[in-house]
Design an enzyme around this catalytic site. Sequence first.
Site, PDB file in Angstrom:
ATOM      1  CB  SER A  30      52.696 -61.182 -42.013  1.00 41.92           C
ATOM      2  OG  SER A  30      51.959 -61.279 -43.224  1.00 41.92           O
ATOM      3  CG  HIS A  90      55.765 -58.188 -43.124  1.00 46.01           C
ATOM      4  ND1 HIS A  90      57.038 -57.797 -43.501  1.00 46.01           N
ATOM      5  CD2 HIS A  90      55.419 -59.194 -43.961  1.00 46.01           C
ATOM      6  CE1 HIS A  90      57.435 -58.535 -44.524  1.00 46.01           C
ATOM      7  NE2 HIS A  90      56.475 -59.398 -44.830  1.00 46.01           N
ATOM      8  CG  ASP A  93      53.552 -60.720 -46.602  1.00 48.64           C
ATOM      9  OD1 ASP A  93      54.736 -60.531 -46.946  1.00 48.64           O
ATOM     10  OD2 ASP A  93      53.235 -61.260 -45.531  1.00 48.64           O
ATOM     11  CG  MET A 112      51.613 -62.124 -52.097  1.00 46.16           C
ATOM     12  SD  MET A 112      50.917 -63.606 -51.373  1.00 46.16           S
ATOM     13  CE  MET A 112      51.949 -63.758 -49.906  1.00 46.16           C
ATOM     14  CG  HIS A 126      57.823 -59.120 -48.551  1.00 45.94           C
ATOM     15  ND1 HIS A 126      57.641 -60.385 -48.031  1.00 45.94           N
ATOM     16  CD2 HIS A 126      58.641 -59.272 -49.620  1.00 45.94           C
ATOM     17  CE1 HIS A 126      58.314 -61.261 -48.759  1.00 45.94           C
ATOM     18  NE2 HIS A 126      58.923 -60.618 -49.732  1.00 45.94           N
ATOM     19  CG  MET A 155      56.597 -61.582 -52.061  1.00 48.79           C
ATOM     20  SD  MET A 155      55.660 -62.548 -50.861  1.00 48.79           S
ATOM     21  CE  MET A 155      54.844 -61.211 -49.990  1.00 48.79           C
ATOM     22  CG  MET A 196      61.698 -64.578 -48.828  1.00 47.43           C
ATOM     23  SD  MET A 196      60.406 -63.804 -47.836  1.00 47.43           S
ATOM     24  CE  MET A 196      59.170 -65.099 -47.754  1.00 47.43           C
ATOM     25  CG  ASP A 239      58.267 -62.971 -44.382  1.00 44.64           C
ATOM     26  OD1 ASP A 239      57.366 -63.602 -43.795  1.00 44.64           O
ATOM     27  OD2 ASP A 239      58.050 -62.175 -45.315  1.00 44.64           O
TER      28      ASP A 239
HETATM   29  C1  DX5 Z   1      55.114 -65.435 -47.348  1.00 45.66           C
HETATM   30  C2  DX5 Z   1      54.950 -64.057 -46.753  1.00 45.66           C
HETATM   31  C3  DX5 Z   1      55.021 -64.087 -45.260  1.00 45.66           C
HETATM   32  C4  DX5 Z   1      53.942 -64.891 -44.627  1.00 45.66           C
HETATM   33  C5  DX5 Z   1      54.339 -65.280 -43.242  1.00 45.66           C
HETATM   34  O1  DX5 Z   1      54.790 -65.380 -48.679  1.00 45.66           O
HETATM   35  O2  DX5 Z   1      55.959 -63.206 -47.213  1.00 45.66           O
HETATM   36  O3  DX5 Z   1      55.090 -62.801 -44.686  1.00 45.66           O
HETATM   37  O4  DX5 Z   1      52.725 -64.226 -44.614  1.00 45.66           O
HETATM   38  O5  DX5 Z   1      53.337 -66.071 -42.734  1.00 45.66           O
HETATM   39  P1  DX5 Z   1      53.594 -67.199 -41.637  1.00 45.66           P
HETATM   40  O6  DX5 Z   1      54.144 -66.509 -40.428  1.00 45.66           O
HETATM   41  O7  DX5 Z   1      52.253 -67.754 -41.427  1.00 45.66           O
HETATM   42  O8  DX5 Z   1      54.575 -68.177 -42.229  1.00 45.66           O
HETATM   43 ZN    ZN Z   2      56.526 -61.100 -46.145  1.00 52.48          ZN
END
Ligand code: DX5
Ligand code: ZN
Length: 215
Positions: free
Chosen positions: A9, A34, A36, A38, A67, A69, A140, A175
Amino acid sequence: MSRTIVAPSILAANFANLADEIRKVEAAGADWIHCDIMDGHFVDNISFGPAIVDLVRGLTKLPLDVHLMIEHADHYVPRFVKAGANSITVHVEPEAKHDVAKTLQQIRDAGCRVGLTLNPETDFKLVEPYLDKIDMLLVMTVHPGFGGQPFRADQIEKVKRARSLGGDKIDIEVDGGINAETARVSIESGANVLVAGTSIFYAKDYAKAIGELRG
Ligand code: DX5
Ligand code: ZN
């Protein structure tokens, strides 16, 4: 199932040197990247959007695992498709404010792999009706929003249930809080895709960190 897929990620990468980080992690054996996304509404953090995914697309040939969110994922899916996403995963919770069945079909029609995910607090029953319509279920293992949180071992039951219901037909991704130890538990329970941010990008040796996740 074939060998475990490792998806670093980039949320945990050094964005001042993103191009370098992507090249390094690719050379270290990453399978997917990956991303992320947000929005500051569905989760309490803001990360990056399609423009950065597009930039990453230009840096690597690896599949981009996006992903979302975010609220109203259906509105943004076309932009992430255009940016070069290979798989797009959306949330099942009502707070994500979209018609889940329609968005999954929209992702399918756009030619991307279809992913669905649920938060640790969300009942597994919510995803069950969609298991035959998706390519990947993301379990998750932290509450989404931030990297670096501890792994939620109580989510392992969902991984087992997903594997027993989905058979070998779907990828099961975990994840959040994935390191060598929690990767092993996840793989033993049926996960075959590991997302890891801090345990890879905060390591000195990315190849070693990725190797340790594969076990
Ligand atoms: C959480 C994200 C993850 C996160 C994982 O909100 O979806 O992908 O970045 O990070 P680590 O591996 O540091 O928990
Ligand atoms: Zn993620």
